[in-house]
Motif scaffolding. Structure first.
Motif, PDB file in Angstrom:
ATOM      1  N   ARG A 130       0.848  -1.200   0.000  1.00 53.67           N
ATOM      2  CA  ARG A 130       0.000   0.000   0.000  1.00 53.67           C
ATOM      3  C   ARG A 130       0.875   1.238   0.000  1.00 53.67           C
ATOM      4  NH1 ARG A 130      -5.225   0.146   0.705  1.00 53.67           N
ATOM      5  NH2 ARG A 130      -5.142   2.263   1.525  1.00 53.67           N
ATOM      6  N   ASP A 131       0.644   2.133  -0.963  1.00 56.21           N
ATOM      7  CA  ASP A 131       1.398   3.381  -1.013  1.00 56.21           C
ATOM      8  C   ASP A 131       0.635   4.511  -0.337  1.00 56.21           C
ATOM      9  OD1 ASP A 131       3.439   2.159  -2.449  1.00 56.21           O
ATOM     10  OD2 ASP A 131       2.327   2.415  -4.325  1.00 56.21           O
ATOM     11  N   GLU A 132      -0.670   4.324  -0.156  1.00 60.14           N
ATOM     12  CA  GLU A 132      -1.495   5.409   0.365  1.00 60.14           C
ATOM     13  C   GLU A 132      -2.033   5.066   1.749  1.00 60.14           C
ATOM     14  OE1 GLU A 132      -4.574   5.889  -2.460  1.00 60.14           O
ATOM     15  OE2 GLU A 132      -3.213   6.301  -4.128  1.00 60.14           O
ATOM     16  N   HIS A 133      -2.451   6.091   2.428  1.00 61.86           N
ATOM     17  CA  HIS A 133      -3.152   5.899   3.679  1.00 61.86           C
ATOM     18  C   HIS A 133      -4.550   5.367   3.391  1.00 61.86           C
ATOM     19  CE1 HIS A 133      -0.038   7.744   6.003  1.00 61.86           C
ATOM     20  NE2 HIS A 133      -0.078   8.847   5.281  1.00 61.86           N
ATOM     21  N   PRO A 134      -5.168   4.671   4.290  1.00 62.06           N
ATOM     22  CA  PRO A 134      -4.578   4.209   5.547  1.00 62.06           C
ATOM     23  C   PRO A 134      -3.686   2.991   5.337  1.00 62.06           C
ATOM     24  CG  PRO A 134      -6.806   3.420   5.350  1.00 62.06           C
ATOM     25  CD  PRO A 134      -6.552   4.242   4.127  1.00 62.06           C
ATOM     26  N   PHE A 135      -2.894   2.682   6.331  1.00 67.83           N
ATOM     27  CA  PHE A 135      -1.990   1.531   6.304  1.00 67.83           C
ATOM     28  C   PHE A 135      -0.919   1.652   5.231  1.00 67.83           C
ATOM     29  CE2 PHE A 135      -5.951  -0.177   8.158  1.00 67.83           C
ATOM     30  CZ  PHE A 135      -5.462  -0.698   9.343  1.00 67.83           C
ATOM     31  N   ALA A 136      -0.504   2.898   4.918  1.00 67.97           N
ATOM     32  CA  ALA A 136       0.563   3.059   3.927  1.00 67.97           C
ATOM     33  C   ALA A 136       1.810   2.310   4.387  1.00 67.97           C
ATOM     34  CB  ALA A 136       0.873   4.538   3.739  1.00 67.97           C
ATOM     35  N   GLY A 137       2.465   1.630   3.463  1.00 67.64           N
ATOM     36  CA  GLY A 137       3.672   0.883   3.774  1.00 67.64           C
ATOM     37  C   GLY A 137       3.424  -0.545   4.211  1.00 67.64           C
ATOM     38  N   THR A 138       2.186  -0.885   4.503  1.00 71.79           N
ATOM     39  CA  THR A 138       1.893  -2.274   4.848  1.00 71.79           C
ATOM     40  C   THR A 138       1.449  -3.013   3.589  1.00 71.79           C
ATOM     41  OG1 THR A 138      -0.436  -1.911   5.349  1.00 71.79           O
ATOM     42  CG2 THR A 138       1.137  -1.494   7.118  1.00 71.79           C
ATOM     43  N   SER A 157     -15.706  -0.737  11.861  1.00 73.45           N
ATOM     44  CA  SER A 157     -14.516   0.111  11.722  1.00 73.45           C
ATOM     45  C   SER A 157     -13.346  -0.624  11.072  1.00 73.45           C
ATOM     46  CB  SER A 157     -14.095   0.632  13.096  1.00 73.45           C
ATOM     47  OG  SER A 157     -15.146   1.367  13.675  1.00 73.45           O
ATOM     48  N   ARG A 158     -13.647  -1.562  10.220  1.00 69.76           N
ATOM     49  CA  ARG A 158     -12.540  -2.295   9.621  1.00 69.76           C
ATOM     50  C   ARG A 158     -11.733  -1.427   8.669  1.00 69.76           C
ATOM     51  NH1 ARG A 158     -13.636  -4.017   4.705  1.00 69.76           N
ATOM     52  NH2 ARG A 158     -11.976  -5.544   4.733  1.00 69.76           N
ATOM     53  N   ASP A 159     -12.345  -0.373   8.148  1.00 69.23           N
ATOM     54  CA  ASP A 159     -11.621   0.611   7.336  1.00 69.23           C
ATOM     55  C   ASP A 159     -11.799   1.969   8.005  1.00 69.23           C
ATOM     56  OD1 ASP A 159     -10.953   2.577   5.387  1.00 69.23           O
ATOM     57  OD2 ASP A 159     -11.149   1.043   3.826  1.00 69.23           O
ATOM     58  N   PRO A 160     -10.726   2.655   8.369  1.00 65.18           N
ATOM     59  CA  PRO A 160     -10.870   3.911   9.116  1.00 65.18           C
ATOM     60  C   PRO A 160     -11.453   5.050   8.291  1.00 65.18           C
ATOM     61  CG  PRO A 160      -8.566   3.465   8.623  1.00 65.18           C
ATOM     62  CD  PRO A 160      -9.329   2.251   8.225  1.00 65.18           C
ATOM     63  N   ARG A 161     -11.471   4.919   6.963  1.00 70.55           N
ATOM     64  CA  ARG A 161     -11.963   6.026   6.143  1.00 70.55           C
ATOM     65  C   ARG A 161     -13.469   6.160   6.257  1.00 70.55           C
ATOM     66  NH1 ARG A 161      -9.156   3.875   0.762  1.00 70.55           N
ATOM     67  NH2 ARG A 161      -9.862   1.966   1.753  1.00 70.55           N
ATOM     68  N   THR A 162     -14.138   5.038   6.038  1.00 74.17           N
ATOM     69  CA  THR A 162     -15.593   5.036   6.015  1.00 74.17           C
ATOM     70  C   THR A 162     -16.028   3.596   6.147  1.00 74.17           C
ATOM     71  OG1 THR A 162     -17.548   5.651   4.717  1.00 74.17           O
ATOM     72  CG2 THR A 162     -15.639   4.837   3.510  1.00 74.17           C
ATOM     73  N   ARG A 163     -17.311   3.383   6.215  1.00 74.12           N
ATOM     74  CA  ARG A 163     -17.801   2.020   6.319  1.00 74.12           C
ATOM     75  C   ARG A 163     -17.587   1.300   5.002  1.00 74.12           C
ATOM     76  NH1 ARG A 163     -22.172  -0.991   8.866  1.00 74.12           N
ATOM     77  NH2 ARG A 163     -21.343  -3.115   8.742  1.00 74.12           N
ATOM     78  N   VAL A 164     -16.776   0.245   5.030  1.00 74.46           N
ATOM     79  CA  VAL A 164     -16.535  -0.555   3.837  1.00 74.46           C
ATOM     80  C   VAL A 164     -16.808  -2.010   4.177  1.00 74.46           C
ATOM     81  CG1 VAL A 164     -14.890  -1.299   2.089  1.00 74.46           C
ATOM     82  CG2 VAL A 164     -14.759   1.018   2.984  1.00 74.46           C
ATOM     83  N   ILE A 165     -17.708  -2.601   3.425  1.00 77.29           N
ATOM     84  CA  ILE A 165     -17.962  -4.026   3.555  1.00 77.29           C
ATOM     85  C   ILE A 165     -17.213  -4.714   2.435  1.00 77.29           C
ATOM     86  CG2 ILE A 165     -19.758  -5.791   3.322  1.00 77.29           C
ATOM     87  CD1 ILE A 165     -21.654  -3.768   4.703  1.00 77.29           C
ATOM     88  N   ALA A 166     -16.434  -5.739   2.792  1.00 76.24           N
ATOM     89  CA  ALA A 166     -15.599  -6.403   1.793  1.00 76.24           C
ATOM     90  C   ALA A 166     -16.070  -7.828   1.593  1.00 76.24           C
ATOM     91  CB  ALA A 166     -14.141  -6.398   2.238  1.00 76.24           C
TER      92      ALA A 166
END
Lengths: 245, 245
Positions: free
Chosen positions: A43-51, A97-106
């Motif tokens: 991942r290059d972008e936030h959130p979790f950039a670098g992971t 809260s699995r994605d800090p940006r917004t509610r995302v169901i995967a």
DNA sequence: GTAATAGTGTCTCTTAGACAGTATACC
DNA sequence: GGTATACTGTCTAAGAGACACTATTAC
């Protein structure tokens, strides 16, 4: 459609409620050096950039879930040639809260390819990694590379853990192992795949008997080449055992 | 959270894309008169007014998927007292036009309860029905009542078909059958449940041995009452076989 | 020939099905 | 005692693990 039904449909306002975002995440697995492995993207972008994360993408409004998963396989995993990949839906992850940006169901999908099919994609995109997987005590996955464990984004260690367990649960009774092998393979290679997924050695004669009795294998009459000892016979997967008579 | 990460989050606009609606549909199953059955609700509104559907509801923005399924169990299936019901996620259905109103992705859950737990809900709400299920040749379910097959809304026959197959696939190795029985039950009742789900008679001594050897059963020392012949012993499900020694 | 692995024959152990038998309740 | 079902003992068949054996290739 009746008249009242048509009137109802025009009166329905789909924008009346807030809705979560819907993504598809892909666990693209293989067996490398005697262990299960999965394709991860840095991942290059936030959130979790670098992971590291599973390849994924948002589901389009006019796109079925399976089609979205196929698209992610081509676009994000760079597996354009993977038309024949085995793929199935795995599980849907919807913690608030699995994605800090917004509610995302995967909706997680899981796909299988032979190890050799990854070379081109890994070479073309340095942001991809094919990491060995193992389960921790909680049933989540740890992705190992040469320098230690890779940090995983979101709840993706949980998704990967479920994928390993799904593979383990199915390999005994379903033909998915063949999706991890090239078109022609030896019985030894098939056993290696089973052992890698189950994480335990298997008895050779019993394994041979079981596989041959199932009717999934077709002898090609050809033998493997390049070995410095007796070459093994090459088999082919026969998806539909002839049910004649 | 780093400064750049915070800046990213404020810049992210979750309203930028159209998003599907997300619903939870509940397959609430039991075994009635030797056959699998599921709770259906009559639809009063379009689309599919007059047909029968699974109890379902939209997922709220601050609600996890499992919580939404529990809420549907209480609110739509009128099973307020069903706190102990077995429940698991089944599959996510996302065909583009499965709902004619708008794009709706449905996460199907499947729950199990003993047959006796439905009486109050069925009496309280005449829009509920506990219909016998069978599989058709395509693997979809047909819901039978006394007067023939009930028409099913949306893709719910497909969802019900998958639920039956999930139940069949799990009953041999998982303890889900106990979720379909009262707290105390006879081995005969347990065998009846297995036979109803598998749709095939089982060998009695072999079934007894298998169940007792698994360590899931605890003899209560009590016996059933009201029979006009030798009463059978009552057993209890023991979820956690003691792993001492 | 030696080395190394492919492939097979056979013994045993476990598990499931089949079936007959004994046990125990109510009438 | 009769009857219906609970429960058990035992035979048999199928499948898996273990292990030793033979087969075939490169060197």
């Amino acid at each position: 459609m009746t008249e009242s039904e048509a009137a109802f449909l025009t009166g329905y306002d789909p924008a009346a409620y807030d809705r979560p975002s819907i993504a598809v995440d892909l666990v693209l697995m293989s067996v490398i050096d005697g262990a299960p492995a999965a394709l991860l993207v840095r991942r290059d972008e936030h959130p979790f950039a670098g992971t590291w994360a599973l390849p994924g993408g948002f589901v389009r409004m006019d796109e079925a879930l399976d089609d979205a998963a196929r698209r992610v396989l081509e676009e994000k995993a760079h597996m354009a040639q993977a038309a024949g990949a085995y793929m199935e839906q795995l599980y849907t992850f919807g913690a608030v809260s699995r994605d800090p940006r917004t509610r995302v169901i995967a909706i997680a999908y899981f796909a299988l390819l032979p190890a050799g099919r990854f070379a081109a994609a890994l070479k073309a995109d340095p942001g991809l990694s094919l990491a060995r997987l193992r389960l921790d005590a909680q049933g989540s996955a740890v992705a190992d590379c040469e320098d230690g464990a890779l940090p995983l984004a979101f709840d993706h260690s949980e998704i990967l853990g479920l994928a390993i367990r799904r593979l383990r649960g199915k390999i005994d009774w379903s033909p998915i192992a063949f999706a991890l092998l090239p078109e022609r393979f030896t019985l030894r290679a098939l056993q290696d795949v089973h052992e890698a997924i189950l994480g335990t050695p298997l008895n050779k004669p019993a394994f041979r008997r079981r596989m041959l009795d199932r009717g999934w294998l077709e002898a090609t009459g050809e033998r493997e080449t390049g070995s410095s000892f007796r070459p093994a016979e090459l088999f082919r997967f026969r998806p539909f055992p002839t049910v004649t008579g």
